[in-house]
Design a protein around this motif. Structure first.
Motif, PDB file in Angstrom:
ATOM      1  N   SER A  18       0.851  -1.236   0.014  1.00  0.00           N
ATOM      2  CA  SER A  18       0.197  -0.017   0.013  1.00  0.00           C
ATOM      3  C   SER A  18       0.731   1.294   0.059  1.00  0.00           C
ATOM      4  N   TRP A  19       2.080   1.417   0.543  1.00  0.00           N
ATOM      5  CA  TRP A  19       2.743   2.521   0.766  1.00  0.00           C
ATOM      6  C   TRP A  19       3.332   2.769  -0.664  1.00  0.00           C
ATOM      7  N   ASP A  41       0.830   3.899  -2.683  1.00  0.00           N
ATOM      8  CA  ASP A  41       0.429   5.312  -2.618  1.00  0.00           C
ATOM      9  C   ASP A  41       1.559   6.341  -3.278  1.00  0.00           C
ATOM     10  N   SER A  68      -3.560  14.675  -0.495  1.00  0.00           N
ATOM     11  CA  SER A  68      -3.531  13.426   0.230  1.00  0.00           C
ATOM     12  C   SER A  68      -3.335  13.534   1.646  1.00  0.00           C
ATOM     13  N   ARG A 109     -10.298   2.055  -2.226  1.00  0.00           N
ATOM     14  CA  ARG A 109      -9.009   2.854  -2.895  1.00  0.00           C
ATOM     15  C   ARG A 109      -8.867   2.157  -4.190  1.00  0.00           C
ATOM     16  N   THR A 136      -8.280   9.329  -0.664  1.00  0.00           N
ATOM     17  CA  THR A 136      -7.193   9.331   0.828  1.00  0.00           C
ATOM     18  C   THR A 136      -8.200   9.411   1.780  1.00  0.00           C
ATOM     19  N   ASN A 149      -7.662   6.373   4.134  1.00  0.00           N
ATOM     20  CA  ASN A 149      -6.609   6.146   4.716  1.00  0.00           C
ATOM     21  C   ASN A 149      -6.577   6.342   6.364  1.00  0.00           C
ATOM     22  N   SER A 151      -8.247   3.014   7.751  1.00  0.00           N
ATOM     23  CA  SER A 151      -7.362   1.874   7.505  1.00  0.00           C
ATOM     24  C   SER A 151      -6.112   2.012   8.278  1.00  0.00           C
ATOM     25  N   GLN A 152      -5.453   2.946   8.480  1.00  0.00           N
ATOM     26  CA  GLN A 152      -4.228   2.990   9.227  1.00  0.00           C
ATOM     27  C   GLN A 152      -4.398   3.124  10.685  1.00  0.00           C
TER      28      GLN A 152
END
Length: 477
Positions: A37-38, A41, A69, A100, A125, A128, A131-132
């Motif tokens: 994912s990172w 992104d 973002s 996403r 975004t 995010n 999710s995080q």
């Protein structure tokens, strides 16, 4: 501050190893999903920026595509992160990845109007924060003891590496086709969703329907627990202050390189300065986690916090870009050395049911702090030379970090906070999320009844475990 003398004897178990951390199947799944994912992104950021610029030839709109973002964290990060507390963490992560994925495919449609691209990117975004936050709350359910601290360090380092790899890959792919780059990002979200869905156990929500109130009230409780608890507040101040200074070279790299490139090409000078801090962070996280035991890392946390701005003070002397990069790398190294330990303490002093909300508060604070630092130093650099601004800004940071370190809570205060969090966790054990190991048992990281090395403060056992209810974590990676 009450003086205490930490116990410097080696931990009976010693530091956790990479093999121990990656032996856990669930952690491997979360780690791989996060890395994908990172990287995706950062590929998307590079691609969207180029896509918008090619469509408009506007630097301002291109910059807006990059900056959008960050907006979800600024306008509603804590509120969105609170949603993760209400639902199953695995479900939140999978749904956010799939949303996403679909939106990225929409952005990749050829001929998409720029306003619609920006709108879809903003919608993407928005996923995010929850999710995080869910991932942040999930990791301490998987890892315990010093494995958790090492896992945090690995995640932080990989996040920095993903930034470098993602930008390079994104720029290379987008130069060929921005559409392909965006589809690659969509594919990373699909793979991430699959890894989490089939590699992570399903756990009940941290907050049951019976314990819900108004979403705004629940979000406010996240702020109250972070800033109303002295130990959590001290950790938050330490982390925020460190980010307030370490981000400045990266934020001013473009202008710094243009004005002070020396014999280097301005583009090369900018790249070196921007990459230095992430590289230092990666090296620092790996070295500190492997070279020093848990107790020693605790002892070094405050000196490293002071070192993070101190390393940038020599910028006053207007060194060449390569030296600036070394200074930025040293600052990143220091931040990486103290951040996982600070996260570990945050975990243990945070009551059950607040992990995702606390993450939202901290992540939003970091976004605001870093943005303000770059904005303020950028405005100052309009009137004064950049080396003077960075050097003086960092010198002020040394004073602030020294004051923060001197006002650090005493060991008994920290022990009391951890004990209170443990008591809260036991009181709500009937409704809290069942964590790794059975609540109420004395299983350490190895599951054999031993106490984990990171379950001590200054060498004193304080009871409880990061894997039990009452011990949560905040991840700032």
């Amino acid at each position: 501050m009450e003086a205490t003398v930490p116990d410097q004897r080696p931990s009976p178990e010693g530091p956790a190893t990479f093999r121990e951390v990656f032996a856990d199947r669930e952690y491997r799944a979360v780690f791989a999903a996060s890395a994908l994912s990172w990287i995706g992104d950062y590929i998307a950021k590079a691609a969207v920026t180029l896509l918008v610029y090619e469509a408009t030839r506007s630097v301002a709109l291109s910059a807006a595509a990059f900056a959008v973002s960050y907006l979800p964290w600024l306008v509603g990060g804590p509120l969105l992160a609170t949603l993760a507390e209400r639902h199953r963490y695995r479900q939140v992560m999978v749904v956010c990845d799939l949303v996403r994925m679909v939106l990225m495919v929409g952005i990749a449609i050829p001929g998409m109007p720029v306003p619609l691209i920006l709108a879809l990117l903003f919608a993407t975004t928005l996923a995010n924060p929850p999710s995080q936050a869910a991932k942040s709350a999930l990791i301490p359910l998987i890892l315990t003891g010093d494995r958790l601290v090492l896992g945090l360090s690995i995640n932080s380092s990989v996040g920095q590496a993903a930034q470098v790899v993602g930008y390079l890959a994104g720029a290379a792919i987008a130069a060929f086709s921005p559409t392909v780059a965006l589809l690659v990002n969509a594919a990373t979200f699909a793979l991430s969703a699959a890894l989490v869905r089939f590699g992570v156990a399903d756990r009940p929500p941290a907050m049951t329907a019976a314990h819900r109130s108004h979403l705004l009230r629940e979000t406010a409780e996240g702020f109250q627990i972070v800033f109303g608890t002295p130990v959590l507040r001290a950790i938050a101040v330490l982390v925020f202050a460190a980010m307030l200074f370490s981000v400045v070279p990266e934020g001013l790299a473009a202008a710094w390189a243009s004005e002070h490139a020396g014999p280097l090409d301005a583009g090369a000078a900018q790249a070196i300065i921007m990459a230095a801090s992430p590289v230092g962070f990666i090296v620092g996280g790996l070295v500190m986690s492997r070279a020093f035991g848990p107790d020693r890392r605790l002892t070094m946390m405050r000196p490293l916090a002071v070192l993070s701005p101190l390393a940038l003070v020599p910028a006053l002397f207007d060194p060449p870009p390569l030296v600036v990069a070394l200074l930025a790398a040293a600052s990143g190294f220091a931040v990486a050395g103290m951040l996982p330990v600070a996260n570990g303490l945050f975990v243990r002093a945070l009551p059950t049911g607040f992990r995702a909300r606390a993450f939202g508060v901290m992540a939003t604070g970091l976004q605001v702090i870093q943005g303000l630092a770059v904005l303020i130093t950028g405005l100052l650099s309009e009137r004064y030379p950049i080396p003077i601004v960075v050097g003086v800004w960092s010198a002020v940071g040394v004073l602030l970090m020294a004051l923060t370190a001197l006002r650090w809570p005493s060991q008994p205060t920290i022990a009391s906070a951890v004990a209170a969090a443990e008591a809260a966790g036991r009181a709500t054990a009937g409704t809290a999320v069942p964590l790794a190991g059975s609540a109420g048992t004395e299983t350490g990281p190895s599951g054999d009844g031993r106490r984990g090395p990171s379950e001590q403060l200054d060498g004193d056992p304080v009871g409880g475990r990061p894997g039990e209810p009452g011990y949560q974590r905040h991840a700032v990676s």
